[in-house]
Design a protein around this motif. Structure first.
Motif, PDB file in Angstrom:
ATOM      1  N   GLN A  67       0.801  -1.183   0.058  1.00  0.00           N
ATOM      2  CA  GLN A  67      -0.077   0.017   0.213  1.00  0.00           C
ATOM      3  C   GLN A  67       0.917   1.440   0.059  1.00  0.00           C
ATOM      4  N   SER A  68       1.803   1.585   1.047  1.00  0.00           N
ATOM      5  CA  SER A  68       2.544   2.487   1.162  1.00  0.00           C
ATOM      6  C   SER A  68       3.756   2.372   1.992  1.00  0.00           C
ATOM      7  N   ALA A  88       3.405   6.648  -1.210  1.00  0.00           N
ATOM      8  CA  ALA A  88       2.781   5.598  -1.903  1.00  0.00           C
ATOM      9  C   ALA A  88       3.895   5.154  -2.670  1.00  0.00           C
ATOM     10  N   THR A  89       3.960   3.689  -3.106  1.00  0.00           N
ATOM     11  CA  THR A  89       5.165   3.110  -3.913  1.00  0.00           C
ATOM     12  C   THR A  89       4.852   3.780  -5.272  1.00  0.00           C
ATOM     13  N   LYS A  90       5.848   3.465  -6.282  1.00  0.00           N
ATOM     14  CA  LYS A  90       5.556   3.802  -7.514  1.00  0.00           C
ATOM     15  C   LYS A  90       4.491   2.810  -8.203  1.00  0.00           C
ATOM     16  N   LEU A 107      -1.225   1.921 -10.085  1.00  0.00           N
ATOM     17  CA  LEU A 107      -2.239   1.032  -9.999  1.00  0.00           C
ATOM     18  C   LEU A 107      -3.592   1.972  -9.527  1.00  0.00           C
ATOM     19  N   ARG A 108      -3.228   3.220  -9.172  1.00  0.00           N
ATOM     20  CA  ARG A 108      -4.680   4.170  -9.047  1.00  0.00           C
ATOM     21  C   ARG A 108      -4.928   4.799 -10.511  1.00  0.00           C
ATOM     22  N   HIS A 113      -8.492   5.581 -15.169  1.00  0.00           N
ATOM     23  CA  HIS A 113      -8.504   5.913 -16.441  1.00  0.00           C
ATOM     24  C   HIS A 113      -8.632   4.422 -17.299  1.00  0.00           C
ATOM     25  N   GLU A 114      -9.394   3.637 -17.068  1.00  0.00           N
ATOM     26  CA  GLU A 114      -9.562   2.437 -17.719  1.00  0.00           C
ATOM     27  C   GLU A 114      -9.808   2.416 -19.295  1.00  0.00           C
TER      28      GLU A 114
END
Length: 393
Positions: A362-363, A375-377, A382-383, A388-389
């Motif tokens: 998660q972070s 947050a990780t890259k 993944l956000r 923007h699917e």
């Protein structure tokens, strides 16, 4: 020195609990340090292949570069079958003939002249530039007397002063500066060496100002055509202007390109008078920078090459879910003409994202840093992917 072990059950229990807390704290700190180390190593390992950095930043130790979207393999090098090819061919229009006579007779040693030539044998042609020399044209006004009045001619529009450089020289200076991107001192020096003039950097500056005026109708025409395009690519990059940071905004398709310089990178620049962004209503291809996702009436398509580079960087750090999505997106690109149904593509895309959600941390919070965890890259990517699917697919 051996540690002193306390006696008694209660003292031992307290010692065990204290050590358990210390082990947990050390384990958490070790995990944070490992993540910070991985973050630093990923920064050191960034290249134009796995990040948004330009190829020029790769330095002298450049590895073999591969495009984010692989090109078809299997073709032999060089011209393909059916390609006509281009090569230097003999010309029928010859500007100068150099006659190569034998010097003298091998028997009597008599020197030969052109009158002795019986016929001409083989010939060879040399294509070369003539010596560069400025051609001076003097414009004179004629006076004509008619009906008791004196009538004078008029100078051409490109002859505003008593002495000036001509349009051909100015066009060459503009091409060297704008298209070939030579520094102004090099442009002036090259023209001086070629033509023996005193063309200065100030002369180049005035030439470029004139070029801006003359190119205005063309630039307006290109901008108008780009606004009506079905698809445009947008990007921006920092440049130095008079020692200050400016932003060069790009809007382009296969037929034309607009370059716009602005002091800002975000919405202020995108909504400025010269920007095409605010008026464009087609499909906008760009990286996933948040400023592009405004409320304008346009469709978005995040740049596939940018996404593949981000996934490649995560793969290098051992991410298995990034490898799966990387392979999935490349498969869509390779099979674009015989792709499966939209519903099956969407199901597979969401399945891969669910797996990634479970696998990606998660972070994490860097040691001795305050504020909310970072947050990780992979988490940041993944956000964006589900948000923007439709644009990604």
């Amino acid at each position: 020195m051996r540690a002193k072990i306390p006696s008694g059950v209660q003292a031992l229990r307290e010692l065990v609990l204290t050590q358990a807390r210390q082990i947990q704290e050390l384990r958490e700190r070790l995990e944070l340090l490992e993540r910070e180390n991985a973050e630093l190593r990923s920064r050191l390992g960034q290249t134009s292949r796995n990040s948004h950095r330009p190829p020029s930043s790769d330095g002298y130790r450049k590895k073999t570069t591969r495009p984010a979207l692989p090109k078809p393999q299997g073709k032999p090098r060089g011209g393909q079958p059916g390609h006509s090819g281009k090569t230097l061919e003999r010309s029928l229009a010859v500007d100068e003939v150099v006659e190569e006579l034998p010097k003298q007779c091998r028997v009597c040693q008599r020197e030969f002249t052109r009158k002795d030539v019986r016929s001409w044998g083989a010939s060879r042609q040399v294509f070369d530039l003539p010596a560069v020399r400025l051609r001076v044209t003097e414009h004179r006004l004629a006076e004509v007397c008619c009906c008791g009045q004196i009538h004078l001619g008029e100078f051409a529009a490109h002859v505003p002063a008593s002495v000036q450089y001509g349009p051909n020289l100015r066009a060459l200076a503009t091409k060297l500066s704008i298209e070939q991107r030579l520094p102004s001192a090099q442009v002036a020096g090259l023209l001086n060496e070629l033509s023996g003039t005193s063309f200065s950097e100030r002369s180049l500056e005035l030439t470029l100002q004139k070029a801006v005026q003359l190119s205005k109708p063309l630039r307006q025409s290109i901008a108008a055509e780009l606004r009506q395009s079905d698809i445009l690519h947008f990007d921006e990059t920092g440049v130095r202007v008079a020692g200050q940071l400016q932003w060069l905004h790009v809007a382009s398709n296969a037929q034309g390109t607009q370059l716009m310089l602005h002091s800002k990178r975000g919405q202020e620049a995108l909504k400025s008078k010269a920007s095409l962004w605010k008026d464009f209503r087609g499909v906008a291809v760009h990286d996933c920078w948040s400023a592009y996702f405004d409320e304008g009436r346009r469709r978005h398509a995040p740049c596939g090459a940018h996404l593949l580079r981000e996934l490649a960087a995560l793969q290098e750090q051992g991410s298995t879910w990034a490898a799966g999505i990387h392979e999935f997106l490349l498969g869509l690109h390779d099979n674009s003409r015989r792709a499966p149904t939209a519903a099956s593509i969407l199901r597979e895309y969401r399945r891969l994202l669910e797996q990634a959600e479970a696998a990606e941390p998660q972070s994490w919070k860097p040691p001795s840093k305050r504020g909310r965890p970072k947050a990780t890259k992979g988490r940041n990517l993944l956000r964006r992917l589900p948000q923007h699917e439709a644009a990604v697919l």
